[in-house]
Design an enzyme around this catalytic site. Structure first.
Site, mmCIF file in Angstrom:
data_model
loop_
_atom_site.group_PDB
_atom_site.id
_atom_site.type_symbol
_atom_site.label_atom_id
_atom_site.label_comp_id
_atom_site.label_asym_id
_atom_site.label_seq_id
_atom_site.Cartn_x
_atom_site.Cartn_y
_atom_site.Cartn_z
ATOM 1 N N GLU A 89 -13.455 83.400 -58.782
ATOM 2 C CA GLU A 89 -12.317 83.394 -57.864
ATOM 3 C C GLU A 89 -11.526 82.098 -57.827
ATOM 4 O O GLU A 89 -10.315 82.128 -57.603
ATOM 5 C CB GLU A 89 -12.822 83.688 -56.430
ATOM 6 C CG GLU A 89 -13.321 85.101 -56.217
ATOM 7 C CD GLU A 89 -12.186 86.096 -56.026
ATOM 8 O OE1 GLU A 89 -11.010 85.685 -56.097
ATOM 9 O OE2 GLU A 89 -12.476 87.285 -55.825
ATOM 10 N N SER A 350 -59.381 98.237 -15.486
ATOM 11 C CA SER A 350 -60.378 97.176 -15.255
ATOM 12 C C SER A 350 -60.021 95.867 -15.936
ATOM 13 O O SER A 350 -60.834 94.939 -15.944
ATOM 14 C CB SER A 350 -61.747 97.641 -15.767
ATOM 15 O OG SER A 350 -62.179 98.783 -15.076
#
Length: 785
Positions: A89, A350
């Site tokens: 590019e 518990s």
């Protein structure tokens, strides 16, 4: 005439020049301000929320609000992609000021010769500007504006920052935006792990993402990629072998799903300040995957029983971080798999019992093996029962914890106090215990409150953290560190918790009974030492398991998110197997060192577990928390006077002193003794009182009804009031007991002291007298419908 006009103009020129100068300056200032100012932020885009592991690996991501896979901007761009995109590019990226004059000149010539626009001469900087404006219409005027703004961009950002902005916002086809999202969607890995061929393919995609897509136009895409690779080879960026191998690489066939290793943990960041950002967690990705597999394996087994949901958290105590987090199974929406069960309040069963045990040790109210009652009992309108519906009479506190007995736990809570226990639970970080103590009452210890898996596991990890920090050279402070693993914070609480109490509790938790015949227990037995506890809520709706070592604390919850109970949905059968499979996935662990200066070796009664008293014959030495030095002495051993044959209790009022033998005797209350002697054949019942001798020691205790109790008796179909079984325990079962109700004689019993009665509704008095004249009176009330 002309001279006159010229003179007039000259006379006005200073004012005009001044005005023009000011106007020119203002215009230049505005132009410069416009030139140098850029929108902040440059990109007004929504981003995916991204979760990474502690090593920077992707664990999962949520698509951005606009439906795009757009990851937040990364500071660094991998060299392969950077080299490839610059070659494709913008060859002069590092040399131009935002606009490349050479590229512009070349584009003008190419466009003139072609008679149409075939080259735009856009630099990466110009493309960043265009992307920030969401790709406006391509016109000459727009191109000129991009050029100006690109030079402005160069003044405000470094080249590396511009490269990062481009890599994060370039389109890669479909709803994939940015290099990082594209790398994961097309190749299933991070950009820094891409090959040259993969980097080249991604470099050519943004140029025409709508046309060139991995799923179509494959030859055009491959041709463009290969041409870029050839340019990289010709310019010496890659060698010949790399070039040849790159050409052989195939294109991806279709987009891949992103990793989804910790979806429920990621979901916690969907809103708030972390949304749309990259979260760097402390999760260990490999451990997370192993735990995921373990949960999936067990879910497949459990789902056959209609159990569809489970959660696991693995906390690293030493780094105070979450290393694995499974918020649910993959059971589907029909089974609420979207619910994060790790933070959902559930009945605790518990699982809180060790906290009470530790607090009582911490305050010197208990020693590890002190006997606590384990008999059928009623506390006002509350009548707890052991899970197995069996009772031991009296049981060491550590054994009661290991066996998870309910009745002893309620006795201990009654003795300790609900408000005080409630206060400490909140201090330990259990955020969902938000009602007043009286709302919970004694049920607080047996699942009457709700807690979250993350809160409870974090609390246990906070205790492990304190024990790890113990230093014999430094006196312990009155500050306790509560770790918030979810937010990575530590809160210092002004409460004093002894390391000795924590250590003793963890030691007791290593003795938790494991079921017989289970192969996985035997496989785990010798591998490592773990303190652990299970819990099961009422109705078999919640199964819990917590495991603790100095390095890790693991929490497991199993059940159904909608609260449906299932047979065998217990902590020991469903959550514990997951717990130990997770521990088998962890690195080697150690065990806690005893905090020697916070524990003391004391002499205890070997039978009762209490601090040894003067009448205890069999003694033992035990390491206990320092507070245990102030604990009660053994209340069960008494000096008893008997005849020489030890067949009767006597005293000097009924027998010659020379015939009296004094002996230390272990004596439990009558109701506890009745159950205790069934499993302790060595227990010697106190001899009966000789005739003519008087003694105040009680021989009888009513088993049912309980003290100050109201008894509900339904009316039968025939209209008559139903019957109630009344029961009394006697030290000598063969002794005859005479029963009276409201001064009316009912009958006598021996050996088995039970009567079935049908008192009328109202208040009554039950009177029991044994053959030696001992009397027991009890008031109760009958209620019927």
């Amino acid at each position: 005439m002309n001279i006159s006009i010229e003179n007039k103009q000259r006379k006005k020129s200073p004012l005009q020049r001044g005005f023009r100068g000011v106007l020119f300056s203002l215009v230049m200032i505005l132009l410069l301000a416009y030139y140098y100012s850029l929108p902040s932020p440059l990109f007004n885009a929504s981003y995916s929320t991204v979760l990474e592991s502690k090593n920077g690996n992707l664990l999962g991501a949520k698509i951005a609000d606009d439906g795009q896979w757009r990851f937040p901007v990364s500071k660094e761009v991998p060299e392969k992609f950077k080299t490839s995109i610059i070659e494709f590019e913008d060859n002069n990226f590092y040399r131009h000021p935002g606009v490349d004059p050479i590229a512009v000149g070349r584009a003008v010539i190419q466009n003139y010769e072609a008679g149409e626009i075939v080259s735009g001469a856009s630099t990466l900087s110009m493309q960043v500007i265009r992307l920030s404006k969401k790709n406006p219409e391509r016109t000459v005027w727009e191109k000129l504006k991009e050029m100006v703004q690109a030079t402005r961009l160069e003044f405000s950002y470094s080249k590396e920052e511009i490269m990062s902005l481009y890599a994060a916002h370039a389109p890669f086809g479909g709803n994939v935006v940015g290099l990082e999202a594209a790398s994961w969607r097309y190749f299933g890995r991070s950009p820094d792990k891409l090959s040259w061929a993969e980097s080249a393919m991604l470099s050519v995609l943004p140029n025409s993402p709508a046309l060139i897509h991995p799923g179509r136009n494959r030859e055009a895409l491959k041709s463009k990629r290969d041409r870029l690779l050839e340019r990289l080879y010709q310019k010496g960026k890659i060698d010949s072998l790399t070039f040849e191998l790159a050409l052989l690489e195939k294109l991806p066939s279709k987009p891949l799903p992103l990793p989804n290793d910790a979806p429920h943990y990621l979901a916690g960041f969907y809103s708030g300040s972390e949304a749309g950002k990259k979260i760097e967690s402390k999760i260990d990705q490999q451990l997370q995957k192993r735990v995921n597999r373990a949960v999936e394996y067990h879910w497949e087994q459990l789902s056959a029983n209609g159990i569809h949901n489970a959660g696991v958290v693995v906390l690293n105590v030493k780094t105070q971080s979450i290393e694995a987090y499974i918020g649910n199974t993959k059971s589907g929406k029909e089974h609420n798999d979207q619910v994060n069960v790790n933070i959902a309040p559930r009945s605790t069963g518990s699982i809180l019992k060790p906290f009470l045990y530790m607090l009582k040790l911490n305050e010197g109210e208990l020693l590890p093996n002190s006997l606590v009652p384990d008999v059928p009992s009623r506390f006002s309108d509350y009548s707890p029962k052991n899970f197995t519906r069996t009772y031991s009479g009296s049981v060491p506190a550590s054994e009661a914890l290991a066996r998870s007995l309910n009745v002893p736990a309620v006795y201990m809570l009654q003795d300790y106090g609900v408000p005080k226990f409630h206060h400490y639970l909140k201090e330990f970080g259990l955020s969902t215990i938000n009602k007043a103590p009286e709302h919970y009452g004694l049920t607080l210890i047996l699942g009457g409150a709700e807690g979250t898996l993350l809160d409870i596991t974090s609390a246990y990890a906070s205790f492990a953290y304190q024990l790890n920090r113990y230093d014999a050279r430094v006196p312990e402070s009155d500050v306790f560190s509560v770790i918030d693993f979810e937010n990575g914070k530590i809160a210092e609480k002004e409460i004093e918790i002894s390391s000795g109490a924590i250590w003793s509790t963890f030691e007791a938790m290593t003795e938790v009974n494991r079921p017989e015949g289970e192969n996985f227990w035997r496989r785990f037995e010798g591998s490592r030492k773990v303190a652990w506890k299970t819990g099961t809520s009422y109705g078999y709706r919640d199964a819990w398991a917590i495991g603790i070592t100095p390095e890790y604390v693991v929490g497991v919850w199993v059940g159904n998110a909608d609260g449906e109970g299932r047979p065998n949905l217990t902590g020991i059968k469903t959550a514990a197997p997951v717990l130990f499979d997770v521990f088998n996935s962890l690195p080697t662990t150690s065990w806690f060192k005893e905090p020697l200066y916070e524990t003391k070796k004391i002499s205890v009664c070997k039978i009762s577990g209490f601090r040894a008293g003067q009448y205890c014959d069999r003694l033992d030495t035990l390491s206990v928390p320092e507070s245990g030095l102030q604990s009660s002495v053994c209340p069960f051993h008494k000096k008893v006077h008997v005849n020489k044959e030890e067949s009767y209790r006597v005293n000097s009022g009924c027998i010659a002193v020379s015939d009296i033998k004094s002996k230390n005797w272990f004596v439990l209350p009558a109701d506890e003794e009745w159950y205790y002697r069934k499993t302790h054949t060595e227990y010697k019942v106190l001899p009966p009182l000789a005739e003519g001798c008087e003694e105040s020691l009680a021989s009888m205790k009513l088993m049912y009804p309980f003290q100050k109790s109201s008894i509900y008796v339904p009316v039968e179909l025939d209209g008559k009031t139903g019957k109630t079984i009344f029961e009394v325990a006697h030290r000598n079962p063969e002794t005859r007991v005479y029963w009276h109700l409201d001064d009316q004689f009912l009958g006598e019993t021996s050996h088995f002291h039970q009567l079935s009665l049908s008192p009328k509704p109202g208040k009554h008095t039950l009177t029991l007298i044994d053959e030696f004249g001992e009397r027991l009176e009890h008031k109760f009330q009958i209620i019927s419908n």
